[in-house]
Design a protein around this motif. Structure first.
Motif, PDB file in Angstrom:
ATOM      1  N   PHE A 136     -50.659  67.742   4.527  1.00  0.00           N
ATOM      2  CA  PHE A 136     -51.777  69.409   4.578  1.00  0.00           C
ATOM      3  C   PHE A 136     -51.847  68.959   5.772  1.00  0.00           C
ATOM      4  N   SER A 137     -51.254  70.292   6.565  1.00  0.00           N
ATOM      5  CA  SER A 137     -51.119  70.774   8.209  1.00  0.00           C
ATOM      6  C   SER A 137     -51.968  72.349   8.153  1.00  0.00           C
ATOM      7  N   VAL A 138     -52.770  71.943   9.380  1.00  0.00           N
ATOM      8  CA  VAL A 138     -52.806  73.473   9.608  1.00  0.00           C
ATOM      9  C   VAL A 138     -52.264  73.844  10.853  1.00  0.00           C
ATOM     10  N   GLY A 139     -51.585  73.043  11.877  1.00  0.00           N
ATOM     11  CA  GLY A 139     -50.423  73.656  12.529  1.00  0.00           C
ATOM     12  C   GLY A 139     -49.368  73.656  12.217  1.00  0.00           C
ATOM     13  N   GLY A 140     -49.157  72.701  11.567  1.00  0.00           N
ATOM     14  CA  GLY A 140     -47.618  73.107  11.085  1.00  0.00           C
ATOM     15  C   GLY A 140     -46.452  72.095  11.058  1.00  0.00           C
ATOM     16  N   GLY A 141     -46.931  71.555  12.543  1.00  0.00           N
ATOM     17  CA  GLY A 141     -45.911  70.667  13.078  1.00  0.00           C
ATOM     18  C   GLY A 141     -44.567  70.977  13.524  1.00  0.00           C
ATOM     19  N   ASN A 142     -44.970  70.811  15.580  1.00  0.00           N
ATOM     20  CA  ASN A 142     -44.003  71.452  16.723  1.00  0.00           C
ATOM     21  C   ASN A 142     -43.367  70.256  16.930  1.00  0.00           C
ATOM     22  N   MET A 143     -41.985  70.094  17.528  1.00  0.00           N
ATOM     23  CA  MET A 143     -41.878  68.872  18.502  1.00  0.00           C
ATOM     24  C   MET A 143     -41.836  69.348  19.480  1.00  0.00           C
ATOM     25  N   GLU A 144     -41.524  70.708  20.019  1.00  0.00           N
ATOM     26  CA  GLU A 144     -41.379  71.140  20.830  1.00  0.00           C
ATOM     27  C   GLU A 144     -43.188  71.180  21.953  1.00  0.00           C
ATOM     28  N   LYS A 145     -43.735  71.698  20.595  1.00  0.00           N
ATOM     29  CA  LYS A 145     -45.219  72.216  21.560  1.00  0.00           C
ATOM     30  C   LYS A 145     -46.317  70.578  21.501  1.00  0.00           C
ATOM     31  N   ASN A 146     -45.810  69.751  20.890  1.00  0.00           N
ATOM     32  CA  ASN A 146     -46.152  68.638  20.356  1.00  0.00           C
ATOM     33  C   ASN A 146     -47.439  68.678  19.261  1.00  0.00           C
ATOM     34  N   VAL A 147     -47.374  69.401  18.474  1.00  0.00           N
ATOM     35  CA  VAL A 147     -48.060  69.499  17.537  1.00  0.00           C
ATOM     36  C   VAL A 147     -47.662  69.106  16.255  1.00  0.00           C
ATOM     37  N   SER A 148     -48.597  67.913  15.809  1.00  0.00           N
ATOM     38  CA  SER A 148     -48.548  66.717  14.751  1.00  0.00           C
ATOM     39  C   SER A 148     -46.799  66.471  14.169  1.00  0.00           C
ATOM     40  N   PRO A 149     -46.408  65.819  15.664  1.00  0.00           N
ATOM     41  CA  PRO A 149     -44.810  65.659  15.550  1.00  0.00           C
ATOM     42  C   PRO A 149     -44.774  64.392  15.084  1.00  0.00           C
TER      43      PRO A 149
END
Length: 186
Positions: A136-149
């Motif tokens: 479950f994720s709102v941001g989806g995850g993104n290593m470069e943008k530090n979103v739910s790494p």
């Protein structure tokens, strides 16, 4: 096939419900809660074929005796915790959310870093080809943008542990936020 009927904000009439049930539908109620137009529009945008694939994956987990690992951070962690109860109690699937173990979670964050809390937990859990991830994720995850790494690292860990990734599916559902329509099986 799975059909989802979304009625007017006032709900379906008893006659409409009776007709649907008579034609083979299973009635599910949210009680006194009413889906608002905004929610109905989001739900209407979800591809029914994707939902059917998710259902088939979950049935596969149960059939092959696998475990379901549910990951989420923030409000999604609360949703993950609640979903564990439903999948265990209602669906008979062995299910876990790492965020339910606050002691281990905070120890891992303190000792190893936030980005590996789920991947290290999965190593100890010996995730295998019978298992599945539900994220479950709102941001989806993104290593470069530090979103739910931590979610991204968990998927990478699962892929590295399973020679054939197709045997371990990640069901990724984003129910709100910047990309509310995404629900896919990777």
């Amino acid at each position: 096939p799975v059909f989802l009927y979304i009625g007017p904000e006032g709900g379906f009439s008893p006659t409409e419900v009776d007709r649907a049930v008579a034609s083979g539908a299973q009635a599910v109620s949210l009680g006194t809660l009413i889906l608002r137009s905004e929610t109905a529009a989001i739900v209407a945008g979800i591809n029914p074929a994707d939902c059917e694939r998710c259902v088939q994956e979950l049935l596969g987990v149960r059939t092959r005796g696998g475990r379901l690992f549910i990951l989420g951070v923030g409000g999604s962690a609360a949703n993950a915790s609640h979903a564990v109860n439903d999948f265990r109690k209602l669906c008979g699937i062995e299910t876990y959310a790492p965020t339910d173990n606050v002691s281990e979670l905070t120890a891992r964050a303190n000792d190893e870093g936030w980005h590996t809390i789920f991947s290290e937990w999965m190593k100890v859990s010996r995730v295998n080809e019978k298992d599945a991830l539900l994220i479950f994720s709102v941001g989806g995850g993104n290593m470069e943008k530090n979103v739910s790494p931590n979610l991204v690292t968990a998927i990478q860990e699962a892929k590295s542990r399973i020679a054939i990734w197709q045997n371990l599916r990640a069901l990724i559902c984003c129910a709100s936020g910047p990309s509310p329509k995404r629900c896919r099986v990777d």
